[in-house]
Motif scaffolding. Structure first.
Motif, PDB file in Angstrom:
ATOM      1  N   THR A  51      29.773  34.750  44.979  1.00 36.29           N
ATOM      2  CA  THR A  51      29.827  35.654  45.101  1.00 36.29           C
ATOM      3  C   THR A  51      31.502  34.903  44.430  1.00 36.29           C
ATOM      4  O   THR A  51      31.686  33.918  44.460  1.00 36.29           O
ATOM      5  CB  THR A  51      31.040  36.010  45.809  1.00 36.29           C
ATOM      6  N   LYS A  53      34.985  34.863  43.196  1.00 35.68           N
ATOM      7  CA  LYS A  53      36.243  33.969  44.270  1.00 35.68           C
ATOM      8  C   LYS A  53      37.058  34.843  43.314  1.00 35.68           C
ATOM      9  O   LYS A  53      38.783  34.448  42.953  1.00 35.68           O
ATOM     10  CB  LYS A  53      36.530  33.049  43.946  1.00 35.68           C
ATOM     11  N   TYR A  60      36.898  37.459  49.524  1.00 29.81           N
ATOM     12  CA  TYR A  60      35.298  36.111  49.126  1.00 29.81           C
ATOM     13  C   TYR A  60      34.208  36.203  50.337  1.00 29.81           C
ATOM     14  O   TYR A  60      33.353  35.806  49.374  1.00 29.81           O
ATOM     15  CB  TYR A  60      36.149  35.766  47.780  1.00 29.81           C
TER      16      TYR A  60
END
Length: 329
Positions: A51, A53, A60
């Motif tokens: 994912t 940041k 996150y």
């Protein structure tokens, strides 16, 4: 002086680029083995989440975990895909909600017992690494299947009791619940040991459900009515009795169809005595018309269950019906 400034700036730019390049190389060297080559094991299922940041650290990291668990579930969730394919025959709101609840329940079953293994991040992305023990997963799956079989057996016994007490709608609801309890295992064996021997829970509930519906009967209190042309016949000009195993059957949905035209109301349910009043309609100018009434199997299926397998079983049956003749006279 100007030339010296330019040289200094160029040197700084080159140094910065070199520094960033070196940092990127060091990050690449520090990348864990599970990111370089996806792990494969006979002991664990693995899930890796990636994912950006974006947002705070907690945000996150949670997103990374969520994506890792989603990745993990993909390896063991072929059943979810097959169920979605099976139930996509209908696309009304009720069906959609049923698909979603089934997927959610199955996903939760798959992911119980997962473990955090490791995490890693570079300048732009966060990576999370989780695993799930295969032996634990299959043990939990076997336990849940046994619980489902036991629940199905309980519902079957309750359905049989309701049928013996002539509460036919309750019996249908319990047969449907018995099938729903094991609907995630219909591609597997659904047999269970009882005091009377081994029974296949899907088959006995399906057969009992079909048998009960086949026993539904409709009967008018008269075979013919007489009316003049354009005469309006009021509600309850005729009465329909609904029977099952020769006993009055309450709350059974029926539908009328009039050969002489449109009915303002055509859907009804039998009352506590198993009776249904005929709807209001007008005689046409023809010498003869018919008022057909039949068990509304589609409505019956939706009344007793959200399970589409059961609904399909019900709708495939031949509905009981009876016909009233209206003659001009």
């Amino acid at each position: 002086m100007k030339a010296l400034t330019i040289i200094c700036l160029a040197t700084l730019v080159l140094f910065a680029c070199s520094s960033k390049k070196k940092e990127a190389e060091l990050l690449e060297l520090s990348k864990p083995a599970w990111l370089k080559d996806r792990p494969v094991s006979s002991i664990y299922f693995y899930g890796i989440g990636i994912t950006p940041k974006v947002g705070g650290v907690i945000y996150y990291e949670d997103k990374g975990k969520e994506k890792a668990l989603a990745d993990l579930s993909k390896q063991i969730s072929t059943k979810i895909k097959s169920e979605q394919s099976l139930y996509r025959m209908e696309d009304n709101k009720g069906v959609y909600e049923y698909i979603q609840s089934r997927v959610k329940a199955t996903s939760n079953e798959f992911l119980e017992g997962y473990e955090f293994v490791d995490k890693w991040e570079d300048q732009s992305y966060y990576y999370a690494y989780y695993r799930l023990s295969k032996s634990e997963f299959y043990a939990l799956k076997a336990k849940r299947k046994q619980e489902a079989l036991q629940l199905s057996l309980l519902k079957y016994k309750q359905a049989q009791e309701a049928r013996n007490n002539y509460d036919f709608i309750l019996a249908l609801e319990q047969y449907a619940a018995a099938i729903d309890a094991i609907s995630g295992y219909l591609n597997e064996q659904t047999s269970i040991e009882t005091e009377n021997g081994t029974i296949d829970l899907f088959e006995v509930n399906k057969d009992a459900l079909n048998d009960l519906i086949s026993e539904l009967q409709l009967e008018y209190n008269t075979s013919t009515l007489t009316a003049t042309a354009q005469e309006k016949l009021a509600e309850s000009s005729a009465i329909v009795s609904v029977y099952c195993y020769k006993h009055p059957a309450k709350m059974i949905p029926v539908r009328f169809n009039y050969s002489g035209g449109f009915l303002v109301s055509d859907k009804f349910k039998s009352n506590s005595n198993g009776k249904v009043q005929s709807p209001e309609f007008s005689m046409s100018s023809k010498p003869e018309e018919t008022l057909n009434v039949s068990v509304d199997l589609k409505a019956l299926g939706r009344q007793i269950t959200k399970n589409l397998i059961v609904r399909q079983l019900i709708e495939k049956q031949k509905p009981a019906n009876t016909i009233l003749t209206i003659k001009q006279g």
